[in-house]
Design an enzyme around this catalytic site. Structure first.
Site, PDB file in Angstrom:
ATOM      1  N   ARG A   1      21.964  44.679 -36.261  1.00  0.00           N
ATOM      2  CA  ARG A   1      21.948  44.453 -37.755  1.00  0.00           C
ATOM      3  C   ARG A   1      23.357  44.787 -38.242  1.00  0.00           C
ATOM      4  NH1 ARG A   1      17.743  42.462 -36.919  1.00  0.00           N
ATOM      5  NH2 ARG A   1      15.531  42.729 -37.842  1.00  0.00           N
TER       6      ARG A   1
ATOM      7  N   GLU B   1      23.662  38.929 -45.554  1.00  0.00           N
ATOM      8  CA  GLU B   1      23.435  37.555 -45.008  1.00  0.00           C
ATOM      9  C   GLU B   1      22.734  36.865 -46.265  1.00  0.00           C
ATOM     10  OE1 GLU B   1      20.960  38.246 -41.581  1.00  0.00           O
ATOM     11  OE2 GLU B   1      22.590  39.289 -40.479  1.00  0.00           O
TER      12      GLU B   1
ATOM     13  N   HIS C   1      22.396  34.668 -37.518  1.00  0.00           N
ATOM     14  CA  HIS C   1      21.470  35.399 -37.314  1.00  0.00           C
ATOM     15  C   HIS C   1      20.198  34.486 -36.420  1.00  0.00           C
ATOM     16  CE1 HIS C   1      19.310  39.390 -38.362  1.00  0.00           C
ATOM     17  NE2 HIS C   1      18.446  38.903 -37.161  1.00  0.00           N
TER      18      HIS C   1
END
Length: 328
Positions: A237, A266, A285
């Protein structure tokens, strides 16, 4: 007994059918400003909730007085407060095993792409700059035989250690809450402090889950301890690494490069200084994002929810203390 399930992510038809065979399903492909009120209204009499990538906090749960179980189509649980869920008697389930190998592939792809400057040099070719035999300005650095440090030897960390040790002959260091004798025996991995790992590794790969304890665990002090010319990879993360400190370490040449699948915010801002650096490989991601794995995750999450609502949840339970309060 048939219950109501709210699904807040688009899934394949066969996954939807799994849920519909047992319960009544209200489906949202995603949650946005236009449908959030409708989503909240549907929660009023819902017993089950399944989806991903939406913050499910007290402001949401207060609208779901009958909720018994939440199944997230992910391994990460940072969108939830397990302690609050336990207080409310809501079981939380996740999908840890099905995405391990695919996410490890992503991590190792970032190691290779950053070391060998794959993205940067692919652009070099596309831009028409390859006009003669390359020189040192296009050289990268070896991966095979170099030391890999893994921060977090869980399932994904172990899968990366296997690739590194058995596939690339890399000595493996790792930092974890506790030693992992299986990884040490299988891959020759060596347990050490975070300081020792940072000071010794040529590549540092971050795979720890995001918790209050790991938030910001790699900051300016930790980056300063890394070997000059080391490469940092993050597939966990974004908030585990202080991005401002990382930018400074890259700009001042302390680090050779960074491979990032995750960011503090994000989607990452298009004007982020990280995206202007040729030695940063940035991905959106994609850790577990293959057709096969995402489908497997959805199937796993659906089965998790069905098991929980029938009182048969025995695996992938984040807060097992709640199980005694579910129907049997």
């Amino acid at each position: 007994m048939q219950e109501k399930i709210v699904l807040y992510k688009k899934v394949a038809d066969d996954v939807l059918a799994m849920l519909q065979q047992a319960h009544r399903v209200v489906q949202f492909d995603d949650i946005n400003a236009d449908n959030r009120a409708a989503f909240m209204a549907e929660l009023q009499d819902a017993a089950g909730l399944i989806g991903a990538s939406v913050k499910i906090d007290a402001s949401v749960l207060d609208h779901a007085p009958r909720l018994k179980a939440i199944s997230t189509i992910s391994v990460g649980i940072d969108q939830f407060d397990p302690a609050d869920l336990s207080k409310r008697g809501i079981v939380l389930l996740n999908t840890p095993d099905v995405l391990t190998e695919t996410t490890a592939d992503t991590g190792f792809a970032l190691i290779l792409a950053t070391a060998r400057r794959v993205v940067e040099l692919a652009d070099y070719v596309r831009q028409g700059r390859w006009t003669h035999s390359i020189g040192e300005d296009c050289f990268g650095t070896d991966v095979q035989g170099k030391t890999l440090g893994i921060v977090g030897m869980g399932r994904i960390g172990g899968a990366i250690a296997r690739r590194a040790s058995l596939g690339f002959g890399m000595p493996v260091l790792y930092n974890n809450r506790r030693p992992d004798p299986a990884a040490e025996k299988a891959y020759g991995a060596r347990f050490c402090s975070l300081d020792t790992l940072l000071q010794s590794a040529d590549f540092v790969c971050v795979t720890v889950p995001l918790t209050p304890e790991t938030h910001g665990m790699i900051g300016a002090q930790e980056l300063a301890q890394m070997r000059p010319g080391a490469i940092l990879v993050n597939i966990s993360r974004g908030s585990i690494i202080d991005e401002t400190a990382l930018i400074s370490a890259l700009e001042n040449g302390r680090l050779r490069g960074a491979g990032l699948d995750v960011f503090e915010r994000e989607p990452v801002a298009p004007d982020s200084r990280l995206l202007k650096m040729p030695n940063v490989v940035a991905l959106p991601h994609i850790g577990s994002a293959t057709h096969e794995t995402r489908h497997g995750m959805a199937v796993c999450a659906a089965q998790n929810l069905l098991d929980a609502l029938s009182g048969n949840a025995t695996r992938n339970v984040v807060n097992p203390e709640v199980l005694t309060r579910l129907p049997t």
